[in-house]
Design a protein around this motif. Sequence first.
Motif, PDB file in Angstrom:
ATOM      1  N   PRO A  64       0.850   8.461  -7.956  1.00 35.48           N
ATOM      2  CA  PRO A  64      -0.293   9.219  -7.437  1.00 35.48           C
ATOM      3  C   PRO A  64      -0.717  10.364  -8.354  1.00 35.48           C
ATOM      4  CG  PRO A  64       1.239   8.728  -5.671  1.00 35.48           C
ATOM      5  CD  PRO A  64       1.930   8.345  -6.950  1.00 35.48           C
ATOM      6  N   ARG A  65       0.248  11.051  -8.972  1.00 38.05           N
ATOM      7  CA  ARG A  65      -0.096  12.114  -9.919  1.00 38.05           C
ATOM      8  C   ARG A  65      -0.890  11.545 -11.097  1.00 38.05           C
ATOM      9  NH1 ARG A  65       5.916  14.827 -10.222  1.00 38.05           N
ATOM     10  NH2 ARG A  65       6.538  13.430  -8.557  1.00 38.05           N
ATOM     11  N   GLN A  66      -0.427  10.403 -11.574  1.00 37.42           N
ATOM     12  CA  GLN A  66      -1.109   9.780 -12.702  1.00 37.42           C
ATOM     13  C   GLN A  66      -2.493   9.271 -12.313  1.00 37.42           C
ATOM     14  OE1 GLN A  66       1.811   6.971 -14.178  1.00 37.42           O
ATOM     15  NE2 GLN A  66       3.336   8.594 -14.341  1.00 37.42           N
ATOM     16  N   LEU A  67      -2.628   8.757 -11.094  1.00 37.97           N
ATOM     17  CA  LEU A  67      -3.944   8.302 -10.643  1.00 37.97           C
ATOM     18  C   LEU A  67      -4.932   9.462 -10.543  1.00 37.97           C
ATOM     19  CD1 LEU A  67      -2.890   5.696  -7.937  1.00 37.97           C
ATOM     20  CD2 LEU A  67      -4.001   5.227 -10.131  1.00 37.97           C
ATOM     21  N   GLN A  89       0.829  -1.205   0.000  1.00 35.64           N
ATOM     22  CA  GLN A  89       0.000   0.000   0.000  1.00 35.64           C
ATOM     23  C   GLN A  89       0.868   1.261   0.000  1.00 35.64           C
ATOM     24  OE1 GLN A  89      -2.606   1.462   3.401  1.00 35.64           O
ATOM     25  NE2 GLN A  89      -4.201   0.794   1.970  1.00 35.64           N
ATOM     26  N   VAL A  90       0.494   2.189  -0.875  1.00 35.90           N
ATOM     27  CA  VAL A  90       1.188   3.469  -0.996  1.00 35.90           C
ATOM     28  C   VAL A  90       0.151   4.574  -0.821  1.00 35.90           C
ATOM     29  CG1 VAL A  90       2.561   4.965  -2.494  1.00 35.90           C
ATOM     30  CG2 VAL A  90       2.876   2.487  -2.592  1.00 35.90           C
ATOM     31  N   LYS A  91       0.485   5.562  -0.003  1.00 33.90           N
ATOM     32  CA  LYS A  91      -0.425   6.679   0.237  1.00 33.90           C
ATOM     33  C   LYS A  91       0.301   7.983  -0.026  1.00 33.90           C
ATOM     34  CE  LYS A  91      -3.708   8.483   3.662  1.00 33.90           C
ATOM     35  NZ  LYS A  91      -4.273   8.292   5.024  1.00 33.90           N
ATOM     36  N   SER A  92      -0.361   8.918  -0.694  1.00 35.56           N
ATOM     37  CA  SER A  92       0.278  10.177  -1.048  1.00 35.56           C
ATOM     38  C   SER A  92      -0.695  11.338  -0.886  1.00 35.56           C
ATOM     39  CB  SER A  92       0.767  10.136  -2.504  1.00 35.56           C
ATOM     40  OG  SER A  92       1.261  11.392  -2.922  1.00 35.56           O
ATOM     41  N   ASN A  93      -0.175  12.453  -0.432  1.00 32.94           N
ATOM     42  CA  ASN A  93      -0.891  13.723  -0.435  1.00 32.94           C
ATOM     43  C   ASN A  93      -0.135  14.610  -1.411  1.00 32.94           C
ATOM     44  OD1 ASN A  93      -1.547  16.488   0.126  1.00 32.94           O
ATOM     45  ND2 ASN A  93      -2.414  15.848   2.088  1.00 32.94           N
ATOM     46  N   LEU A  94      -0.676  14.821  -2.594  1.00 34.09           N
ATOM     47  CA  LEU A  94       0.058  15.512  -3.650  1.00 34.09           C
ATOM     48  C   LEU A  94       0.414  16.943  -3.278  1.00 34.09           C
ATOM     49  CD1 LEU A  94      -1.775  14.217  -6.845  1.00 34.09           C
ATOM     50  CD2 LEU A  94       0.459  13.541  -5.976  1.00 34.09           C
TER      51      LEU A  94
END
Length: 310
Positions: free
Chosen positions: A213-216, A163-168
Amino acid sequence: MKGRFAPSPSGRMHLGNIFCALMAWLSCRAQNGTMLLRVEDLDPARCRPEYTEQLIRDLTWLGLDWDEGGDLPAYRQSERAAWYAECFARLEAMGRTYPCFCSRSELHDASAPHASDGTVLYSGNCRALSDAERAAKAAVRAPAQRLWVNGDPITFTDHVYGQVKSNLAEDCGDFILRRSDGVYAYQLAVVADDAAMGVTEVVRGHDLLSSTPRQLLLYRLLGFTAPQFAHLPLLVAPDGKRLSKRERALDVGALQASGITAEQIIGMLAWLAGLAETAEPCTPKELVSIFDLRKITKQDIVVSENLFLA
């Protein structure tokens, strides 16, 4: 299922490029999927037609075949600007884009905000410019175009790293969709193409994990179905730096000149990945039955110029 290998023809393939191509190919073939080859030649200053031709010859020599793409213009990003423009126009119509006039020196100024890993964050300087301010700046220099992001978390499951989590907003800030010279950025082009070409799985290097995440976000905004992702450990030199096309000791040409066979390369990479118990020479097809993404090591893989002499 459709997988893909999407190299940039900016020089001869090195061992790290081959590693990614092999793992993507094996994952696709192990699932009886369709393999696509797309040439990511967005940057005209770095990418040359002769590199594309050499790339196709090298993949063929290695035994990594494909079912779609290759030398067809429809699978070269340099031929697909109209599609990227259409996708950009959709984002623009949503009010999610804005022109950015910041210079490279301004972006990398010592006082610029940074993420926890040292990555420079875009401060949003140009987001709130008035129409008059934008017009005045546009008279001096052509702007890039950015996508504004918010603080909503983006979470996904990577098939190697979990699992990977990001706040852009905290990890990268508003990011570029089109450069000031009119060339569409990788983040937009890769999403537009994977969606249009029906790609359902992306296997690529860990250095691109932070781009996912940017691409998602772009998949979500454009209404496209996102593929599954698997990011691979990097092949790095003994000093810890990842392999580069500028360092030619482990590119295909140098390996061929040393008498290294395609089967030796494939066998070595399978062993380094954790798929095989030994580095015995083999063909890609011989590895399909034992391939499993869960077997792949998560640690970067150190290789030296003497790798095949040990």
